[in-house]
Design a protein around this motif. Structure first.
Motif, PDB file in Angstrom:
ATOM      1  N   ARG A  68       0.872  -1.208   0.220  1.00 28.33           N
ATOM      2  CA  ARG A  68      -0.046   0.234   0.308  1.00 28.33           C
ATOM      3  C   ARG A  68       1.052   1.085   0.183  1.00 28.33           C
ATOM      4  N   ALA A  69       2.366   1.233   0.853  1.00 31.07           N
ATOM      5  CA  ALA A  69       3.022   2.660   0.336  1.00 31.07           C
ATOM      6  C   ALA A  69       3.866   2.430  -0.854  1.00 31.07           C
ATOM      7  N   GLY A  70       3.434   2.314  -1.669  1.00 30.66           N
ATOM      8  CA  GLY A  70       4.295   1.680  -3.471  1.00 30.66           C
ATOM      9  C   GLY A  70       5.113   1.239  -4.075  1.00 30.66           C
ATOM     10  N   ALA A  71       5.795   0.692  -2.778  1.00 30.87           N
ATOM     11  CA  ALA A  71       7.101  -0.676  -2.953  1.00 30.87           C
ATOM     12  C   ALA A  71       6.443  -1.841  -3.880  1.00 30.87           C
ATOM     13  N   VAL A  72       7.392  -2.205  -4.176  1.00 31.63           N
ATOM     14  CA  VAL A  72       7.515  -3.353  -5.022  1.00 31.63           C
ATOM     15  C   VAL A  72       8.270  -4.573  -4.853  1.00 31.63           C
ATOM     16  N   ARG A  73       7.944  -5.275  -4.324  1.00 29.18           N
ATOM     17  CA  ARG A  73       9.192  -6.685  -4.597  1.00 29.18           C
ATOM     18  C   ARG A  73       9.114  -7.637  -4.604  1.00 29.18           C
ATOM     19  N   PRO A  74       9.873  -8.358  -5.037  1.00 33.45           N
ATOM     20  CA  PRO A  74       9.665 -10.054  -5.167  1.00 33.45           C
ATOM     21  C   PRO A  74       9.421 -11.141  -3.925  1.00 33.45           C
ATOM     22  N   LEU A  75       8.396 -12.091  -4.264  1.00 28.41           N
ATOM     23  CA  LEU A  75       8.655 -13.301  -3.619  1.00 28.41           C
ATOM     24  C   LEU A  75       9.332 -14.350  -3.917  1.00 28.41           C
ATOM     25  N   THR A  76      10.107 -14.680  -2.857  1.00 31.33           N
ATOM     26  CA  THR A  76      10.923 -16.392  -3.286  1.00 31.33           C
ATOM     27  C   THR A  76       9.225 -16.911  -2.841  1.00 31.33           C
ATOM     28  N   LEU A  77       9.431 -18.354  -4.554  1.00 32.58           N
ATOM     29  CA  LEU A  77       8.853 -18.936  -5.001  1.00 32.58           C
ATOM     30  C   LEU A  77       9.393 -20.172  -4.266  1.00 32.58           C
ATOM     31  N   ALA A  78       8.030 -21.020  -3.627  1.00 25.40           N
ATOM     32  CA  ALA A  78       8.771 -22.862  -2.493  1.00 25.40           C
ATOM     33  C   ALA A  78       7.067 -23.604  -2.680  1.00 25.40           C
ATOM     34  N   ARG A  79       8.002 -24.696  -3.250  1.00 26.43           N
ATOM     35  CA  ARG A  79       6.027 -25.591  -2.582  1.00 26.43           C
ATOM     36  C   ARG A  79       6.386 -26.155  -1.819  1.00 26.43           C
ATOM     37  N   LYS A  80       5.080 -27.227  -1.699  1.00 28.02           N
ATOM     38  CA  LYS A  80       5.151 -27.517  -0.503  1.00 28.02           C
ATOM     39  C   LYS A  80       3.426 -28.812  -1.211  1.00 28.02           C
ATOM     40  N   GLN A  81       3.953 -30.026  -1.355  1.00 25.89           N
ATOM     41  CA  GLN A  81       3.155 -31.193  -1.827  1.00 25.89           C
ATOM     42  C   GLN A  81       2.477 -30.782  -3.200  1.00 25.89           C
ATOM     43  N   GLY A  82       3.703 -29.858  -3.597  1.00 29.06           N
ATOM     44  CA  GLY A  82       3.600 -29.693  -5.454  1.00 29.06           C
ATOM     45  C   GLY A  82       2.168 -28.651  -5.265  1.00 29.06           C
ATOM     46  N   ALA A  83       2.010 -27.817  -3.635  1.00 29.27           N
ATOM     47  CA  ALA A  83       1.346 -26.603  -4.276  1.00 29.27           C
ATOM     48  C   ALA A  83       2.199 -25.170  -3.548  1.00 29.27           C
ATOM     49  N   LEU A  84       2.306 -23.889  -4.373  1.00 29.81           N
ATOM     50  CA  LEU A  84       2.965 -23.330  -4.301  1.00 29.81           C
ATOM     51  C   LEU A  84       2.510 -22.068  -3.347  1.00 29.81           C
ATOM     52  N   GLN A  85       3.435 -22.036  -2.217  1.00 30.28           N
ATOM     53  CA  GLN A  85       3.676 -21.473  -0.937  1.00 30.28           C
ATOM     54  C   GLN A  85       4.624 -20.058  -1.209  1.00 30.28           C
ATOM     55  N   LEU A  86       3.648 -18.755  -0.287  1.00 29.86           N
ATOM     56  CA  LEU A  86       4.086 -17.771  -0.387  1.00 29.86           C
ATOM     57  C   LEU A  86       4.431 -17.646   0.893  1.00 29.86           C
ATOM     58  N   ASP A  87       5.530 -16.281   1.053  1.00 24.85           N
ATOM     59  CA  ASP A  87       5.338 -15.855   1.829  1.00 24.85           C
ATOM     60  C   ASP A  87       5.203 -14.049   2.496  1.00 24.85           C
ATOM     61  N   LEU A  88       4.491 -13.515   2.848  1.00 20.13           N
ATOM     62  CA  LEU A  88       4.518 -12.356   2.341  1.00 20.13           C
ATOM     63  C   LEU A  88       5.183 -11.170   3.055  1.00 20.13           C
ATOM     64  N   GLY A  89       5.983 -11.395   4.488  1.00 18.09           N
ATOM     65  CA  GLY A  89       6.565 -10.938   5.120  1.00 18.09           C
ATOM     66  C   GLY A  89       6.522  -9.621   6.093  1.00 18.09           C
TER      67      GLY A  89
END
Length: 485
Positions: free
Chosen positions: A92-113
């Motif tokens: 919401r502050a206007g910043a853009v950053r990449p997130l690390t891609l990870a898989r768990k039992q075939g499903a995509l997992q994302l950590d917002l941080g």
């Protein structure tokens, strides 16, 4: 590019020139110009746990949308085609950053941080044939227990100060409740399309639960969907209602070899033993049975397929489905996903140009609300497009027919809705003929429709409203004749 699309694009370019001193207005107009060259944007909406992410995964054929109750499900997330996987977080502050891609039992997992409240949106780039033609947008649950989460979904789908970023909406529900009706009412447009339901379809997304997991559950859900489709209130709010077992559709499209092996083992059990196991999810996951997969394996199956999916999968194997690919196809077919994909094609993809033109004219309305020297011709051209483009006339008439403000006998009503494009814009669909029908047969049917509806329009017993409506249908039929010629 259709004639309508060309006219709307040119109008937007003229508006950019007239409003060149307003950077915000120009940015909005240019965004909608660019949208004409982008895939159609379809948003998924519904209450918490309605199955939005699960159904999105089923359409894409990969588990890229989180389906748990984590932070990611509280954020608006865009899924679009790209050469390589990538996830970006827009704060919401206007910043853009990449997130690390990870898989768990075939499903995509994302950590917002960061807390979900601080995130404006996620954008998931993913190589996908389906996403090449349609950008899918997963929204947080409406009527959520968390007020901020529910508000975020509402602000995206029905913003107060701008058109919705989505061109169309798939609304998921388990049953029809008052909050579902209220949401669908809030998403209607009251200007360009005159409250037409063209931008929305409804999905009974957990259809297998309606029949308590029985093998005929989808048949029961189909009967309920047909009843909803005939409901006068719902007819005026969405195009149609489609039953889909979302979990079965997702697991069918992403089934793994070890899951197929476990289902084969279960299918090999005596029927009485299997029936006792399938009495409940808890019993299926914990009860010890000779020859059955380990409880942990069964617990994984019921999480992925549900009891309905396990029951259906084992029954299909018993009937002779002998390899994973064939079982996957059968599970998807029984899930209702194929019908939904057909509806998405006929109601949204075939109307891509119309839906994008509609979104653009809604954006233009916002800009024209602040007059400028030279803006009066733009207003006049907008009105000319709205009144002269038969596509919009069809939308308004469909809305009037479905709302009951124009009344025809039941058989004529169904014929009118079909000819106006209520079931799809293709000539064969409008004429209720097989898609492979020869051109001569299609043209003959179109000519017959012209004659049929001209008689109704000229009938001395017709009221002014029904005669006007019949003339709109005549024009649609004449358009089919011209197209087929």
């Amino acid at each position: 590019m259709s004639t309508l699309g060309v006219a709307v694009r040119e109008l937007l370019r003229r508006a950019c020139t007239v409003y060149g001193d307003d950077p915000q207005a120009v940015a909005l107009l240019q965004d909608h110009l660019a949208r004409f060259d982008e895939p159609l944007r379809v948003a998924f909406a519904g209450k918490v746990k309605a199955g939005k992410s699960t159904l999105l995964n089923a359409l894409v054929g990969e588990e890229i949308a989180p389906t748990d109750a984590g932070e990611c499900t509280r954020v608006v997330t865009w899924y679009q085609d790209a050469p390589a996987p990538r996830v970006r977080l827009f704060s919401r502050a206007g910043a853009v950053r990449p997130l690390t891609l990870a898989r768990k039992q075939g499903a995509l997992q994302l950590d917002l941080g960061m807390p979900a409240a601080d995130v404006d949106r996620l954008v998931v780039d993913w190589p996908s044939g389906y996403l090449r033609g349609t950008t899918l947008i997963d929204t947080p649950g409406i009527a959520s227990l968390t007020a901020d989460t529910a508000a975020r979904a509402g602000a995206f789908l029905t913003p107060s100060d701008a058109p919705s970023p989505a061109d169309a909406v798939v609304y998921l529900m388990r049953h029809l409740h008052g909050s579902d009706v209220r949401f669908l009412e809030s998403f209607r447009d009251t200007d360009v399309a005159r409250a037409t339901p063209v931008t929305t379809i409804a999905v009974l997304s957990r259809a297998d639960e309606i029949g308590v997991g029985r093998l005929d559950a989808l048949s029961s859900a189909g009967r309920i969907a047909r009843r909803y489709r005939a409901d006068p209130t719902l007819r005026g709010l969405c195009q149609t209602v489609v039953p889909v077992a979302g979990l079965l559709a997702q697991s069918g499209r992403t089934m793994r070899q070890d899951e197929f092996t476990a289902l084969v083992a279960l299918a090999g059990l005596p029927q009485a033993d299997l029936d006792r196991l399938l009495l409940s999810a808890d019993r299926f996951s914990t009860r010890a049975v000779d020859g059955a997969p380990e409880p942990a394996v069964r617990a994984g199956l019921v999480d992925r397929f549900g009891l309905f999916g396990v029951r259906l999968g084992t029954e299909l194997i018993r009937r002779g489905t002998s390899d994973p690919s064939a079982l996957s196809r059968e599970l998807v077919r029984h899930s209702g996903l194929d019908e939904l994909r057909t509806v998405l094609t006929t109601q949204f993809a075939e109307r891509r140009e119309l839906l994008k033109s509609r979104s653009a004219l809604l954006a233009l309305d916002r800009v024209l609300a602040a007059p400028r020297p030279g803006s009066a011709p733009l207003v006049a051209e907008r009105e000319r497009i709205l009144s002269g483009a038969h596509e919009f006339t069809e939308l308004r008439m469909l809305s009037a027919l479905r709302a009951g403000t124009v009344v025809f006998p039941p058989d004529a009503l169904a014929d009118a809705e079909r000819l106006l494009g209520g079931e799809g814009s293709g000539a064969a669909v409008r004429l209720d003929l097989d898609p492979d029908s020869p051109a001569a047969e299609l043209r003959a049917a179109a000519l017959a429709a012209v004659v049929r509806w001209q008689r109704r329009a000229e009938s001395p017993l017709a009221s002014r409203a029904t005669a006007d409506a019949a003339r709109v249908v005549v024009r649609s039929a004449e358009g089919l004749v011209a197209r087929l010629s």
